[in-house]
Design a protein around this motif. Sequence first.
Motif, mmCIF file in Angstrom:
data_model
loop_
_atom_site.group_PDB
_atom_site.id
_atom_site.type_symbol
_atom_site.label_atom_id
_atom_site.label_comp_id
_atom_site.label_asym_id
_atom_site.label_seq_id
_atom_site.Cartn_x
_atom_site.Cartn_y
_atom_site.Cartn_z
ATOM 1 N N LEU A 30 0.829 -1.210 0.000
ATOM 2 C CA LEU A 30 0.000 0.000 0.000
ATOM 3 C C LEU A 30 0.863 1.260 0.000
ATOM 4 N N TRP A 31 1.938 1.255 0.783
ATOM 5 C CA TRP A 31 2.834 2.419 0.838
ATOM 6 C C TRP A 31 3.584 2.597 -0.486
ATOM 7 N N VAL A 32 4.025 1.501 -1.082
ATOM 8 C CA VAL A 32 4.722 1.590 -2.379
ATOM 9 C C VAL A 32 3.769 2.120 -3.447
ATOM 10 N N VAL A 36 4.269 5.535 -5.629
ATOM 11 C CA VAL A 36 4.214 5.578 -7.094
ATOM 12 C C VAL A 36 3.125 6.556 -7.543
ATOM 13 N N ASP A 37 1.983 6.510 -6.890
ATOM 14 C CA ASP A 37 0.884 7.421 -7.224
ATOM 15 C C ASP A 37 1.318 8.871 -7.042
ATOM 16 N N LEU A 44 -2.432 6.970 -10.579
ATOM 17 C CA LEU A 44 -3.109 5.719 -10.213
ATOM 18 C C LEU A 44 -4.535 5.951 -9.719
ATOM 19 N N ASP A 45 -4.855 7.175 -9.368
ATOM 20 C CA ASP A 45 -6.200 7.460 -8.854
ATOM 21 C C ASP A 45 -7.301 7.108 -9.846
ATOM 22 N N GLN A 46 -6.964 7.072 -11.116
ATOM 23 C CA GLN A 46 -7.969 6.725 -12.131
ATOM 24 C C GLN A 46 -8.456 5.284 -12.003
ATOM 25 N N PHE A 68 -6.014 8.161 -1.087
ATOM 26 C CA PHE A 68 -5.931 9.587 -1.386
ATOM 27 C C PHE A 68 -4.843 10.239 -0.546
ATOM 28 N N GLY A 69 -3.615 9.856 -0.717
ATOM 29 C CA GLY A 69 -2.496 10.485 -0.015
ATOM 30 C C GLY A 69 -1.917 9.629 1.092
#
Length: 168
Positions: A30-32, A36-37, A44-46, A68-69
């Motif tokens: 999740l952190w990686v 990247v996002d 990646l939010d798309q 989201f952040g």
Amino acid sequence: MSSSTIEPTWSRTDRARAAAKLMLGWVALLWVLEAVDHATGHALDQYGVVARDPDTLPGVVTGSFLHFGFDHVASNSVPLLVLGFIAALSGIRRFLAVCGIIIVAEGLGTWLISPPNTMTLGASGGRRPDSAGSLGARRHRASRRSRCGGCSAKPPRWPARSDRASRR
């Protein structure tokens, strides 16, 4: 000699180690993904879920792993580590199967009932493996193995205030 394979039995320590490794790896992923996002300008939010948009149905699965952040990932990390670890103690295969079911079911629910044109990312609420869904599945399994045949004890019924007052 027969060539049948015997499944090894895991000790409690082995089970705990496997559950810990799985959850540490899950949180690290999740952190990686968030790094990247962030590095790609939130590209990646798309891959999240947009309510009732058929083009975003793959986001039912991918949206659970995106956030989201960094503050969003941070707020989910500790509960995921602790409660996910507890849920994973029941067995890695079972845990992953339950997580898959929860992610899809909750993702579809989010897709169906979220306000129109809203993007949903992350696994807050019921979409994460430390949620009521996976812990409920673990509790259900434990109650089926209990000595009383799966029944659950009801809490004692306390007398109403009027009953207590009349007993004095």
